[in-house]
Design a protein around this motif. Sequence first.
Motif, PDB file in Angstrom:
ATOM      1  N   SER A  53      49.974 -21.180 -13.982  1.00 55.57           N
ATOM      2  CA  SER A  53      51.433 -21.294 -13.988  1.00 55.57           C
ATOM      3  C   SER A  53      52.086 -19.971 -13.605  1.00 55.57           C
ATOM      4  O   SER A  53      51.672 -18.908 -14.064  1.00 55.57           O
ATOM      5  CB  SER A  53      51.927 -21.719 -15.368  1.00 55.57           C
ATOM      6  OG  SER A  53      51.520 -23.016 -15.663  1.00 55.57           O
ATOM      7  N   LYS A  54      53.075 -20.060 -12.759  1.00 53.78           N
ATOM      8  CA  LYS A  54      53.865 -18.903 -12.316  1.00 53.78           C
ATOM      9  C   LYS A  54      53.040 -17.871 -11.537  1.00 53.78           C
ATOM     10  O   LYS A  54      53.470 -16.729 -11.358  1.00 53.78           O
ATOM     11  CB  LYS A  54      54.557 -18.238 -13.511  1.00 53.78           C
ATOM     12  CG  LYS A  54      55.517 -19.175 -14.236  1.00 53.78           C
ATOM     13  CD  LYS A  54      56.191 -18.490 -15.415  1.00 53.78           C
ATOM     14  CE  LYS A  54      57.118 -19.469 -16.126  1.00 53.78           C
ATOM     15  NZ  LYS A  54      57.775 -18.865 -17.305  1.00 53.78           N
ATOM     16  N   LYS A  55      51.853 -18.272 -11.075  1.00 58.11           N
ATOM     17  CA  LYS A  55      51.049 -17.404 -10.219  1.00 58.11           C
ATOM     18  C   LYS A  55      51.318 -17.783  -8.755  1.00 58.11           C
ATOM     19  O   LYS A  55      51.869 -18.837  -8.452  1.00 58.11           O
ATOM     20  CB  LYS A  55      49.561 -17.556 -10.525  1.00 58.11           C
ATOM     21  CG  LYS A  55      49.161 -17.254 -11.958  1.00 58.11           C
ATOM     22  CD  LYS A  55      49.373 -15.805 -12.297  1.00 58.11           C
ATOM     23  CE  LYS A  55      48.729 -15.397 -13.616  1.00 58.11           C
ATOM     24  NZ  LYS A  55      49.196 -16.140 -14.792  1.00 58.11           N
ATOM     25  N   ASN A  56      50.942 -16.900  -7.864  1.00 64.71           N
ATOM     26  CA  ASN A  56      51.129 -17.125  -6.436  1.00 64.71           C
ATOM     27  C   ASN A  56      49.926 -17.916  -5.911  1.00 64.71           C
ATOM     28  O   ASN A  56      48.923 -17.343  -5.500  1.00 64.71           O
ATOM     29  CB  ASN A  56      51.241 -15.777  -5.724  1.00 64.71           C
ATOM     30  CG  ASN A  56      51.847 -15.902  -4.341  1.00 64.71           C
ATOM     31  OD1 ASN A  56      52.291 -16.967  -3.948  1.00 64.71           O
ATOM     32  ND2 ASN A  56      51.850 -14.805  -3.604  1.00 64.71           N
ATOM     33  N   CYS A  57      50.030 -19.235  -5.946  1.00 67.45           N
ATOM     34  CA  CYS A  57      48.887 -20.099  -5.643  1.00 67.45           C
ATOM     35  C   CYS A  57      49.116 -20.935  -4.394  1.00 67.45           C
ATOM     36  O   CYS A  57      50.245 -21.294  -4.063  1.00 67.45           O
ATOM     37  CB  CYS A  57      48.599 -21.024  -6.821  1.00 67.45           C
ATOM     38  SG  CYS A  57      48.285 -20.170  -8.380  1.00 67.45           S
ATOM     39  N   LEU A  58      48.018 -21.259  -3.744  1.00 69.68           N
ATOM     40  CA  LEU A  58      48.041 -22.110  -2.553  1.00 69.68           C
ATOM     41  C   LEU A  58      47.779 -23.558  -2.953  1.00 69.68           C
ATOM     42  O   LEU A  58      47.440 -23.851  -4.094  1.00 69.68           O
ATOM     43  CB  LEU A  58      46.967 -21.649  -1.562  1.00 69.68           C
ATOM     44  CG  LEU A  58      47.036 -20.196  -1.102  1.00 69.68           C
ATOM     45  CD1 LEU A  58      45.855 -19.884  -0.177  1.00 69.68           C
ATOM     46  CD2 LEU A  58      48.358 -19.919  -0.370  1.00 69.68           C
ATOM     47  N   ASP A  59      47.929 -24.444  -1.974  1.00 72.08           N
ATOM     48  CA  ASP A  59      47.635 -25.863  -2.206  1.00 72.08           C
ATOM     49  C   ASP A  59      46.140 -26.116  -2.044  1.00 72.08           C
ATOM     50  O   ASP A  59      45.688 -26.943  -1.246  1.00 72.08           O
ATOM     51  CB  ASP A  59      48.440 -26.747  -1.247  1.00 72.08           C
ATOM     52  CG  ASP A  59      49.923 -26.749  -1.575  1.00 72.08           C
ATOM     53  OD1 ASP A  59      50.282 -26.447  -2.726  1.00 72.08           O
ATOM     54  OD2 ASP A  59      50.721 -27.048  -0.669  1.00 72.08           O
TER      55      ASP A  59
END
Length: 210
Positions: A53-59
């Motif tokens: 959560s609230k991390k810079n994540c990709l799909d």
Amino acid sequence: MIGHIDYINLLPFYMFMKRYHYYTTKKSYPAKINKMFEKKIVDCAFISSIKSSKKNCLDAGIVANKKVLSVLVCEGENKEDFESNTSNILAKVLNLSGEIIIGDKALSKYYNESNNCQDLAKLWYEKYKLPFVFARFCINKNYNTYSNLIDLFLKQKIYIPQYILKKYAKRANVSPKEIKEYLDLISYELKWKEKKSLKKFLKLSKKLKT
């Protein structure tokens, strides 16, 4: 540097990296990789969904549709798996008690032992008719570099040589055929169903803390 969850479920990704001569990784189990990511020891990693959560994540992530075989809750005293973050919470969300076992040791138990264990991804699917997202690929720095890497990975069908299958099969005490069957259950792209499932899981997990 990429954090490397050293489980068979990410074998296709690391075969892909080997093809592109990308070897700078730090290997460990999911909970340890999560800590490395938080401390920015690694640039990026597949981190546990519960920590994303609230991390810079990709799909992109580690997804199981209908069942997974390597995330189990077994009869006995309540005991969390220290290697896990997401699976321990998933069992609580599903209101299950028992011993949580994840990763290659769970896969070995599934194939080799007559036991009273249940597949957590299967139970999630039976309840919500959604795949379960165990991890997401998140980035601390060099976003464009790793985003391009993941885009390329998701577009390719990865071939795993027989000698590699045999190596991992021996390590996990399963057969190469069983590894191939297992990997057929895993996907890595987060589309709308996967995102819906992830959102539901994170929402339900928050309710546990209140």
